[in-house]
Design an enzyme around this catalytic site. Structure first.
Site, PDB file in Angstrom:
ATOM      1  N   GLY A 203       2.107   3.855  -5.022  1.00  0.00           N
ATOM      2  CA  GLY A 203       1.790   4.659  -6.192  1.00  0.00           C
ATOM      3  C   GLY A 203       1.133   3.911  -7.326  1.00  0.00           C
ATOM      4  O   GLY A 203       1.246   4.330  -8.484  1.00  0.00           O
TER       5      GLY A 203
ATOM      6  N   PRO B 250       0.830  -1.218   0.000  1.00  0.00           N
ATOM      7  CA  PRO B 250       0.000   0.000   0.000  1.00  0.00           C
ATOM      8  C   PRO B 250       0.859   1.259   0.000  1.00  0.00           C
ATOM      9  O   PRO B 250       1.886   1.326   0.675  1.00  0.00           O
ATOM     10  CB  PRO B 250      -0.804  -0.118   1.309  1.00  0.00           C
TER      11      PRO B 250
ATOM     12  N   THR C 134      -2.190   3.491  -8.000  1.00  0.00           N
ATOM     13  CA  THR C 134      -3.273   4.296  -8.572  1.00  0.00           C
ATOM     14  C   THR C 134      -2.714   5.492  -9.340  1.00  0.00           C
ATOM     15  O   THR C 134      -3.209   5.841 -10.419  1.00  0.00           O
ATOM     16  CB  THR C 134      -4.215   4.781  -7.455  1.00  0.00           C
TER      17      THR C 134
ATOM     18  N   ASP D  99      11.571  -5.393  22.436  1.00  0.00           N
ATOM     19  CA  ASP D  99      12.891  -5.884  22.008  1.00  0.00           C
ATOM     20  C   ASP D  99      12.931  -7.407  22.040  1.00  0.00           C
ATOM     21  O   ASP D  99      13.444  -8.039  21.100  1.00  0.00           O
ATOM     22  CB  ASP D  99      13.988  -5.318  22.917  1.00  0.00           C
TER      23      ASP D  99
ATOM     24  N   HIS E  19      21.455   0.308  24.397  1.00  0.00           N
ATOM     25  CA  HIS E  19      21.276   0.074  22.950  1.00  0.00           C
ATOM     26  C   HIS E  19      22.367   0.789  22.154  1.00  0.00           C
ATOM     27  O   HIS E  19      22.980   0.202  21.236  1.00  0.00           O
ATOM     28  CB  HIS E  19      19.911   0.605  22.489  1.00  0.00           C
TER      29      HIS E  19
ATOM     30  N   HIS F 143      18.739   2.126  29.776  1.00  0.00           N
ATOM     31  CA  HIS F 143      18.248   1.202  28.750  1.00  0.00           C
ATOM     32  C   HIS F 143      18.604   1.719  27.347  1.00  0.00           C
ATOM     33  O   HIS F 143      19.161   0.971  26.519  1.00  0.00           O
ATOM     34  CB  HIS F 143      16.726   1.055  28.894  1.00  0.00           C
ATOM     35  N   GLU F 144      18.286   2.971  27.055  1.00  0.00           N
ATOM     36  CA  GLU F 144      18.565   3.525  25.729  1.00  0.00           C
ATOM     37  C   GLU F 144      20.057   3.662  25.489  1.00  0.00           C
ATOM     38  O   GLU F 144      20.534   3.418  24.363  1.00  0.00           O
ATOM     39  CB  GLU F 144      17.862   4.881  25.556  1.00  0.00           C
TER      40      GLU F 144
END
Length: 614
Positions: free
Chosen positions: A202, A199, A204, A497, A424, A420-421
């Protein structure tokens, strides 16, 4: 011609009746005298009346001798008592008939007319709701929107990022412009072209561009508009659609969402059938067989679910050419961004290639939305032009969601999210081949994201090795590893995660055959692969034994555990940098690429990993 002939006959009949009526009035006026009632009574007294005929309102009679050249007369009756009382006075008097014709007509016709108008209004409303389009008798008419060549303003210049698809459709344009010369060697144009793709890519827009380039009428309709609650309506609309196209040939018929009417018959035998859909599909197949491709009619369909279409629809001679309209690559994304930003005031130093590199997997519709969101971001800050940070904010808004600054976290939760971030980011920066980290933030976004880490892809990738998949799992587990390293406990923040890691590990084992001990065998196959969605295993009983299932589970657990241990080791070796980065992140809430690169320069890189499972 038939309607004109009927009109001439009706006009002749009306004219004949009018002539007869006028002739009758003229004859009566020439031979019959209309006299007052008082004069009639005088004639009776004088014995001039030969005979009379008495009616309810009028008296007709004949004189013995002509009076003024007329022997017949007519008079309107008057009440006899009144006439006797008026006669001695010598007053000339006559009767007058009051006609009640018009009140009688209005009394009958006006209520009847109101009833007919009300019925027509209700019938039209019902027909519109049931798909009739303009009345009960037009329920089988096609509801296709017809655009003549002057209405279609889209050309191939407005379509970017799908050059291969445009080249395929250029043949259709050449054929529609000059069918005779294009088929001079005996070649024929495919009857149907099926545009296949996720979807928003392009499909259409491409179909409209073909009509705009060829300069022919464009019939546009959705597959769902054929199917109604009445059996046979869809088939009637298919016939009417092709009849209209034949009258305006050369023309293009475009059916969007073809899967709504072209689903495979008896695909789900246990769930019953749908006679109306099957009749509609059968009629479409008949129409595809019935028209000659040299007549100048081209049928274009679009779907993002080609695997559920009926096989008879895709065979040669019907939809015999499939054109893939896929997600654009980096060069295509840049071209699409340039098309959609033509009416946007951009900063002079803005590099669209850099913006395109941040949008892997975006479709043409996503990129159009991105340009609009960037322009809105510049408007909100009262800027005079759209800059690169506006595009960054727009990408974050689309990918991660809207900022939720009103979502207040307690100090401990903010520390957990920060570590936590940062976990990563540090694991991603220490692994070779990983995409560079562009931004880290602990500002909540979207529905459940308390923080996010954005990596900037260096290039579009279509294949991944086992080593790259293991690195990706280690990065995903970096946040959970940081929580365990710093707080000695785990939280629910890594739920997404863990889900993504499990999918990667299971795919490595069951679909990609990356575990030597399990052999080069795919134990799971893709389920219905709807374009643009993640493939899922086909439902049903697995095609392997319980012993093999245990070995698969063990291999998956081993791969995940090795990646988690690896992430823990990286963070333990860089614990000082982890604390420093999390503290800075808590103070600023957001760290950008330049600040992160200065910090990553002191990273201890991870050595080559050991084999995860054998």
């Amino acid at each position: 011609m038939g309607s004109l002939r009927k009109f001439d006959i009706l006009f002749f009949i009306i004219a004949a009746f009018a002539i007869l009526a006028v002739h009758d009035v003229w004859v009566k006026s020439q031979t019959v005298a209309n006299v007052p009632y008082s004069e009639f009574m005088t004639w009776v007294k004088d014995g001039k009346v030969k005979e009379i005929s008495v009616g309810s309102d009028q008296i007709q009679g004949e004189l013995k001798q002509p009076d003024g050249g007329k022997t017949r007369f007519i008079t309107t009756r008057v009440d006899p008592n009144l006439a006797q009382s008026l006669a001695p006075s010598g007053v000339k008097f006559s009767g007058r008939v009051e006609s009640n014709l018009l009140p009688n007509i209005l009394g009958w016709l006006l209520p009847l007319g109101l009833v007919i108008v009300a019925w027509m209004f209700v019938a039209k409303r019902m027909a519109n709701k049931m798909g009739g389009g303009g009345g009960m008798m037009s329920i089988g008419k096609s509801k296709a929107k017809v655009y003549v060549e002057t209405d279609v303003k889209v050309t191939f210049k407005d379509v970017a990022g799908v050059d291969e698809s445009k080249a395929e459709l250029q043949e259709v344009v050449s054929f529609l412009r000059d069918p005779k010369s294009y088929g001079r060697l005996g070649a024929r144009m495919p009857k149907g072209l099926l545009l296949v793709g996720p979807p928003g890519t392009g499909k259409t827009l491409l179909a409209k561009a073909v009509a705009g380039e060829a300069g022919v009428p464009f019939f546009s309709i959705s597959g769902s508009e054929f199917v109604e609650m009445f059996v046979g309506v869809g088939a009637a609309r298919v016939r009417d659609l092709f009849d209209q196209a034949r009258q305006k040939a050369p023309a293009i018929i475009f059916i969007d969402e073809l899967d709504a009417m072209g689903r495979a018959r008896n695909a789900y035998p246990g769930m019953g059938g749908h006679d109306e859909k099957e009749q509609t599909l059968n009629q479409l197949l008949v129409e595809l067989d019935g028209f000659d491709s040299s007549s100048g009619i081209v049928l274009i369909g679009a779907t993002n679910r080609p695997e559920i279409l009926d096989a008879a629809l895709l065979r040669a001679g019907r939809f015999d050419r499939q054109v893939l309209v896929d997600r654009p690559e980096k060069i295509g994304r840049k071209a699409i961004l340039e098309v959609h930003s033509q009416k946007v005031k951009l900063a002079a130093d803005l590099d669209m290639e850099t913006v395109a590199s941040l949008t892997p997997g975006f479709t043409g519709a996503d990129l159009a939305n991105l340009v609009n969101e960037a322009a809105l971001a510049a408007t909100r800050r009262n800027g005079t032009e759209v800059t690169y940070p506006d595009f960054e904010n727009a990408i974050e808004r689309i990918v991660a969601g809207l900022e939720k600054r009103s979502r207040i976290l307690n100090p401990h939760e903010r520390r957990v999210v920060a570590f936590h971030e940062m976990g990563h980011a540090l694991v991603a920066a220490s692994l070779p081949g990983s995409d560079p980290v562009q931004k880290i933030s602990i500002i909540p976004r979207g529905v459940g994201a308390l923080g996010y880490t954005i990596q900037r892809p260096l290039e579009d990738r279509f294949l991944m090795t086992r080593k790259e998949l293991e690195n990706k799992m280690a990065v995903l587990l970096g946040g959970r590893a940081a929580e365990l390293e710093v707080f000695a406990h785990l939280s629910t923040g890594a739920a997404d995660d863990l889900s993504r890691v499990a999918n990667i590990a299971r795919s490595m084992v069951t679909r990609y055959a990356m575990i030597p001990d399990l052999g080069n065998v795919a134990y799971e196959t893709d389920g219905p692969n709807f374009l643009g969605t993640t493939s899922t295993p086909a439902p049903g009983r697995p095609a392997y034994s319980d012993h093999t299932a245990n070995r698969i589970d063990t291999a998956v657990q081993t791969i995940v555990e090795v990646s988690f241990v690896r992430a823990c080791k990286i963070l333990k070796d860089n614990r000082e940098l982890l604390d420093e980065g999390a503290t800075l992140l808590l103070a600023q809430e957001t760290l950008v690429e330049a600040e992160l690169n200065r910090m990553f320069a002191r990273l201890k890189l991870d050595p080559e990993p050991a084999a995860a499972a054998s």
